[in-house]
Design a protein around this motif. Structure first.
Motif, PDB file in Angstrom:
ATOM      1  N   VAL A   1       0.920 -10.355   4.902  1.00  0.00           N
ATOM      2  CA  VAL A   1      -0.191 -10.908   4.127  1.00  0.00           C
ATOM      3  C   VAL A   1      -1.420 -10.052   4.402  1.00  0.00           C
ATOM      4  O   VAL A   1      -1.719  -9.757   5.559  1.00  0.00           O
ATOM      5  CB  VAL A   1      -0.487 -12.375   4.517  1.00  0.00           C
ATOM      6  CG1 VAL A   1      -1.646 -12.925   3.690  1.00  0.00           C
ATOM      7  CG2 VAL A   1       0.747 -13.236   4.339  1.00  0.00           C
ATOM      8  N   PRO A   2      -2.141  -9.607   3.384  1.00  0.00           N
ATOM      9  CA  PRO A   2      -3.347  -8.805   3.616  1.00  0.00           C
ATOM     10  C   PRO A   2      -4.381  -9.564   4.440  1.00  0.00           C
ATOM     11  O   PRO A   2      -4.480 -10.792   4.378  1.00  0.00           O
ATOM     12  CB  PRO A   2      -3.866  -8.533   2.198  1.00  0.00           C
ATOM     13  CG  PRO A   2      -2.683  -8.704   1.316  1.00  0.00           C
ATOM     14  CD  PRO A   2      -1.855  -9.770   1.950  1.00  0.00           C
ATOM     15  N   SER A   3      -5.160  -8.813   5.193  1.00  0.00           N
ATOM     16  CA  SER A   3      -6.191  -9.422   6.035  1.00  0.00           C
ATOM     17  C   SER A   3      -7.283 -10.052   5.177  1.00  0.00           C
ATOM     18  O   SER A   3      -7.642  -9.538   4.117  1.00  0.00           O
ATOM     19  CB  SER A   3      -6.807  -8.369   6.957  1.00  0.00           C
ATOM     20  OG  SER A   3      -5.848  -7.853   7.848  1.00  0.00           O
ATOM     21  N   ARG A   4      -7.786 -11.168   5.642  1.00  0.00           N
ATOM     22  CA  ARG A   4      -8.917 -11.841   5.011  1.00  0.00           C
ATOM     23  C   ARG A   4      -9.898 -12.263   6.093  1.00  0.00           C
ATOM     24  O   ARG A   4      -9.508 -12.549   7.224  1.00  0.00           O
ATOM     25  CB  ARG A   4      -8.463 -13.084   4.226  1.00  0.00           C
ATOM     26  CG  ARG A   4      -7.719 -12.777   2.929  1.00  0.00           C
ATOM     27  CD  ARG A   4      -8.644 -12.144   1.914  1.00  0.00           C
ATOM     28  NE  ARG A   4      -7.998 -11.929   0.630  1.00  0.00           N
ATOM     29  CZ  ARG A   4      -7.322 -10.842   0.290  1.00  0.00           C
ATOM     30  NH1 ARG A   4      -7.161  -9.868   1.181  1.00  0.00           N
ATOM     31  NH2 ARG A   4      -6.797 -10.707  -0.905  1.00  0.00           N
TER      32      ARG A   4
ATOM     33  N   SER B   1       3.627 -15.436  -4.919  1.00  0.00           N
ATOM     34  CA  SER B   1       4.608 -14.719  -5.740  1.00  0.00           C
ATOM     35  C   SER B   1       4.960 -13.373  -5.124  1.00  0.00           C
ATOM     36  O   SER B   1       6.099 -12.908  -5.223  1.00  0.00           O
ATOM     37  CB  SER B   1       4.064 -14.518  -7.160  1.00  0.00           C
ATOM     38  OG  SER B   1       4.166 -15.701  -7.917  1.00  0.00           O
ATOM     39  N   ALA B   2       3.982 -12.726  -4.483  1.00  0.00           N
ATOM     40  CA  ALA B   2       4.268 -11.456  -3.817  1.00  0.00           C
ATOM     41  C   ALA B   2       5.266 -11.656  -2.685  1.00  0.00           C
ATOM     42  O   ALA B   2       6.150 -10.814  -2.455  1.00  0.00           O
ATOM     43  CB  ALA B   2       2.976 -10.840  -3.284  1.00  0.00           C
ATOM     44  N   THR B   3       5.139 -12.764  -1.967  1.00  0.00           N
ATOM     45  CA  THR B   3       6.071 -13.055  -0.877  1.00  0.00           C
ATOM     46  C   THR B   3       7.469 -13.323  -1.417  1.00  0.00           C
ATOM     47  O   THR B   3       8.465 -12.832  -0.878  1.00  0.00           O
ATOM     48  CB  THR B   3       5.569 -14.265  -0.073  1.00  0.00           C
ATOM     49  OG1 THR B   3       4.262 -13.980   0.439  1.00  0.00           O
ATOM     50  CG2 THR B   3       6.501 -14.586   1.083  1.00  0.00           C
ATOM     51  N   VAL B   4       7.547 -14.076  -2.491  1.00  0.00           N
ATOM     52  CA  VAL B   4       8.838 -14.385  -3.101  1.00  0.00           C
ATOM     53  C   VAL B   4       9.551 -13.110  -3.562  1.00  0.00           C
ATOM     54  O   VAL B   4      10.779 -13.008  -3.500  1.00  0.00           O
ATOM     55  CB  VAL B   4       8.644 -15.361  -4.281  1.00  0.00           C
ATOM     56  CG1 VAL B   4       9.911 -15.492  -5.110  1.00  0.00           C
ATOM     57  CG2 VAL B   4       8.208 -16.731  -3.771  1.00  0.00           C
ATOM     58  N   THR B   5       8.784 -12.113  -4.012  1.00  0.00           N
ATOM     59  CA  THR B   5       9.375 -10.893  -4.581  1.00  0.00           C
ATOM     60  C   THR B   5       9.303  -9.704  -3.629  1.00  0.00           C
ATOM     61  O   THR B   5       9.440  -8.559  -4.059  1.00  0.00           O
ATOM     62  CB  THR B   5       8.646 -10.526  -5.889  1.00  0.00           C
ATOM     63  OG1 THR B   5       7.250 -10.290  -5.609  1.00  0.00           O
ATOM     64  CG2 THR B   5       8.757 -11.646  -6.912  1.00  0.00           C
TER      65      THR B   5
ATOM     66  N   GLN C   1       3.402 -20.170   3.285  1.00  0.00           N
ATOM     67  CA  GLN C   1       2.243 -20.295   4.152  1.00  0.00           C
ATOM     68  C   GLN C   1       1.523 -18.959   4.242  1.00  0.00           C
ATOM     69  O   GLN C   1       2.121 -17.929   4.527  1.00  0.00           O
ATOM     70  CB  GLN C   1       2.667 -20.748   5.548  1.00  0.00           C
ATOM     71  CG  GLN C   1       3.105 -22.210   5.589  1.00  0.00           C
ATOM     72  CD  GLN C   1       3.416 -22.635   6.995  1.00  0.00           C
ATOM     73  OE1 GLN C   1       3.950 -21.871   7.770  1.00  0.00           O
ATOM     74  NE2 GLN C   1       3.069 -23.862   7.330  1.00  0.00           N
ATOM     75  N   VAL C   2       0.240 -18.986   3.985  1.00  0.00           N
ATOM     76  CA  VAL C   2      -0.587 -17.789   4.065  1.00  0.00           C
ATOM     77  C   VAL C   2      -1.633 -18.020   5.135  1.00  0.00           C
ATOM     78  O   VAL C   2      -2.389 -18.987   5.073  1.00  0.00           O
ATOM     79  CB  VAL C   2      -1.267 -17.491   2.714  1.00  0.00           C
ATOM     80  CG1 VAL C   2      -2.116 -16.241   2.811  1.00  0.00           C
ATOM     81  CG2 VAL C   2      -0.210 -17.330   1.627  1.00  0.00           C
ATOM     82  N   GLU C   3      -1.669 -17.162   6.139  1.00  0.00           N
ATOM     83  CA  GLU C   3      -2.591 -17.328   7.253  1.00  0.00           C
ATOM     84  C   GLU C   3      -3.845 -16.491   7.051  1.00  0.00           C
ATOM     85  O   GLU C   3      -3.787 -15.388   6.530  1.00  0.00           O
ATOM     86  CB  GLU C   3      -1.923 -16.925   8.566  1.00  0.00           C
ATOM     87  CG  GLU C   3      -0.741 -17.816   8.938  1.00  0.00           C
ATOM     88  CD  GLU C   3      -0.208 -17.483  10.308  1.00  0.00           C
ATOM     89  OE1 GLU C   3      -0.798 -16.607  10.974  1.00  0.00           O
ATOM     90  OE2 GLU C   3       0.786 -18.098  10.717  1.00  0.00           O
TER      91      GLU C   3
ATOM     92  N   ALA D   1      -1.766  -4.175  -5.961  1.00  0.00           N
ATOM     93  CA  ALA D   1      -1.562  -2.801  -6.421  1.00  0.00           C
ATOM     94  C   ALA D   1      -1.230  -1.878  -5.250  1.00  0.00           C
ATOM     95  O   ALA D   1      -0.348  -1.012  -5.351  1.00  0.00           O
ATOM     96  CB  ALA D   1      -2.801  -2.304  -7.163  1.00  0.00           C
ATOM     97  N   TRP D   2      -1.928  -2.045  -4.127  1.00  0.00           N
ATOM     98  CA  TRP D   2      -1.623  -1.214  -2.954  1.00  0.00           C
ATOM     99  C   TRP D   2      -0.302  -1.624  -2.312  1.00  0.00           C
ATOM    100  O   TRP D   2       0.450  -0.782  -1.811  1.00  0.00           O
ATOM    101  CB  TRP D   2      -2.756  -1.303  -1.932  1.00  0.00           C
ATOM    102  CG  TRP D   2      -3.991  -0.575  -2.339  1.00  0.00           C
ATOM    103  CD1 TRP D   2      -5.216  -1.112  -2.625  1.00  0.00           C
ATOM    104  CD2 TRP D   2      -4.131   0.842  -2.527  1.00  0.00           C
ATOM    105  NE1 TRP D   2      -6.105  -0.131  -2.979  1.00  0.00           N
ATOM    106  CE2 TRP D   2      -5.472   1.085  -2.927  1.00  0.00           C
ATOM    107  CE3 TRP D   2      -3.262   1.924  -2.404  1.00  0.00           C
ATOM    108  CZ2 TRP D   2      -5.948   2.364  -3.193  1.00  0.00           C
ATOM    109  CZ3 TRP D   2      -3.734   3.205  -2.675  1.00  0.00           C
ATOM    110  CH2 TRP D   2      -5.060   3.414  -3.059  1.00  0.00           C
ATOM    111  N   ASP D   3       0.000  -2.915  -2.334  1.00  0.00           N
ATOM    112  CA  ASP D   3       1.216  -3.387  -1.673  1.00  0.00           C
ATOM    113  C   ASP D   3       2.475  -2.883  -2.365  1.00  0.00           C
ATOM    114  O   ASP D   3       3.458  -2.540  -1.698  1.00  0.00           O
ATOM    115  CB  ASP D   3       1.226  -4.919  -1.629  1.00  0.00           C
ATOM    116  CG  ASP D   3       2.393  -5.462  -0.831  1.00  0.00           C
ATOM    117  OD1 ASP D   3       2.318  -5.448   0.412  1.00  0.00           O
ATOM    118  OD2 ASP D   3       3.399  -5.882  -1.447  1.00  0.00           O
TER     119      ASP D   3
END
Length: 449
Positions: free
Chosen positions: A193-196, A295-299, A442-444, A234-236
């Motif tokens: 998951v990208p940093s936030r 959706s990014a996690t699912v794919t 879950q997104v942390e 796009a970067w991922d």
């Protein structure tokens, strides 16, 4: 078809040449234009190959495709129009659109004071003033596109993420990186998951009403949040799938670096507009959501799935809803936001086009001759519920999505089984779901969930 129209600075002559270098497929849309004794040439930024804009010939022996073009009066309406030669190989083609492209970024909004709290949650704080981090790290500066991609994904500050995106894309387009880096065994791995920043918490913003000033701010904040996730997506896709697909051509990375740059531009325009109409609610002060990253996690295990769900479902849905959003802002008298949204919508058509192009490419690589059936199969596995209309048929078609792709399409992700009750009716049992029809992920955010 991918061509670039180039306007010569000396004689205002228009030339049309393919946008990919025939050497290694580098993007020529940002090539340097030079005049020489024999004519005008485009110089590829990667290896300095030059191509005559009239003939396409290069001193290296390579040749780029060029097309005859002229500006003349259309006898039907008396207006000056651009007429181009039809490419060889059939007549089943048309120029979908000819428009100016805006690459203007907005100036970043002023730094946010740490004592401004969210109107929805007094405990939520926007991103705070911190010691400025350089765009290029002072140590271990990236030298490949893959390294820049992972650095940007791990950059929590959204404004710095935008600046690093602009810098990385410039380096890539001008041939100043050592390599793309996706074929290296030491290519860095992207984060799950990208940093936030800690101030961003997962929440759902309801943008149903945008007429009042306050609700327009809510909508702009929600749209900016989507664009921030879109930068990361796009970067991922480059960092996650480049190393596992070493045969991806340079044109793939050209398309998705352009997409990352576009999303950064959109984010800058929206956050600047938000600061202008509602200084008390800067970006980061309202709840945000992470449905796109679900959706990014699912794919995350399949490039074909990622292209189908993110770019041909999510982004295509944006083509459907953007016109209504633009109309709401127009009715509210917000012409500045209308102009921003029109730029965003035009760019998003090209993003769906890229998704369609590379989905078709992936299908061909594995011997799948029917991309429509393959797409419907991916949606069935990676989406829950109907792919809902009403559809923007015209803009979807510009991007390559004919109605056969999406009409009557329903995803079945999470379907476990079907029980028969006593009265014979079927009852579907589904896995845990989130409110937007995606599997619960879950997104942390800096240790918070």
């Amino acid at each position: 078809m991918s061509e670039s129209a180039i306007l010569s600075p000396s004689n205002r002559q228009i030339y049309i040449m393919e946008a990919s270098c025939p050497h290694l497929g580098a993007d020529l849309s940002h090539a340097e234009i030079e005049e020489c004794e024999t004519g005008v040439v485009a110089v590829c930024p990667w290896h300095r190959y030059d191509f005559d804009l009239r003939t396409g010939k290069s001193e290296t022996g390579l040749k780029a495709c060029t097309y005859s073009v002229e500006v003349r009066l259309d006898p039907k309406d008396g207006l000056e129009k651009v007429f181009m030669e039809a490419p060889e190989g059939g007549s089943d083609w048309r120029v979908v659109e000819l428009r100016p492209v805006s690459e203007e970024f907005a100036d970043p909004p002023p730094p946010v004071s740490a004592n401004i709290s969210s109107p929805e949650d007094s405990q939520s704080q926007p991103h705070e003033l911190q010691e400025e981090e350089p765009v290029v790290p002072e140590t271990n500066a990236p030298t490949t596109l893959m390294q820049w991609a992972v650095l940007i994904l791990n950059t929590p500050n959204p404004m710095l993420k935008v600046e690093r995106t602009r810098h990385a894309v410039h380096l890539f387009r001008t041939g100043k990186l050592v390599s793309i880096g996706h074929k290296s065994p030491n290519a860095p791995k992207p984060p799950d998951v990208p940093s936030r920043e800690a101030s961003f918490s997962k929440n759902t913003v309801d943008p149903a009403k945008v007429k009042s000033r306050k609700n327009r701010a809510v909508m702009l904040h929600a749209l900016a949040n989507i664009e921030q996730w879109a930068i990361d997506l796009a970067w991922d896709i480059m960092a996650r799938f480049g190393p596992s697909h070493p045969n991806l051509p340079p044109a793939f990375f050209s398309d998705f670096t352009k997409m990352a740059l576009d999303e950064s531009k959109h984010f800058s325009l929206l956050t600047s507009r938000l600061a202008a109409i509602s200084p008390s609610t800067p970006y980061g002060s309202m709840p945000v959501h992470a449905s796109l990253w679900e959706s990014a996690t699912v794919t995350s295990k399949s490039l074909r799935s990622r292209l189908a769900i993110i770019h041909l479902v999510h982004e295509a849905r944006g083509l459907d809803v953007n016109p209504a959003t633009i109309e709401r802002f127009r009715k509210a008298g917000d012409t500045d936001t209308v102009k921003i949204m029109e730029v965003i919508h035009a760019d998003e058509v090209t993003h769906v086009t890229s998704g369609h192009r590379w989905f078709t490419w992936v299908c061909a690589e594995v011997g799948t001759s029917d991309p429509i059936s393959a797409f419907r199969e991916e949606v069935k596995k990676g989406w829950r519920g109907d792919v809902k209309g009403p559809f923007n048929v015209e803009d979807r078609e510009k991007a390559g999505l004919t109605p056969q792709f999406y009409e009557g399409l329903r995803g079945e992700m999470g379907l476990v089984n079907v029980d028969r009750s006593k009265d014979g009716e079927g009852a579907e049992h589904r896995a845990e779901r989130s409110t937007n029809g995606l599997a619960s992920v879950q997104v942390e955010y800096d240790g918070q969930r």
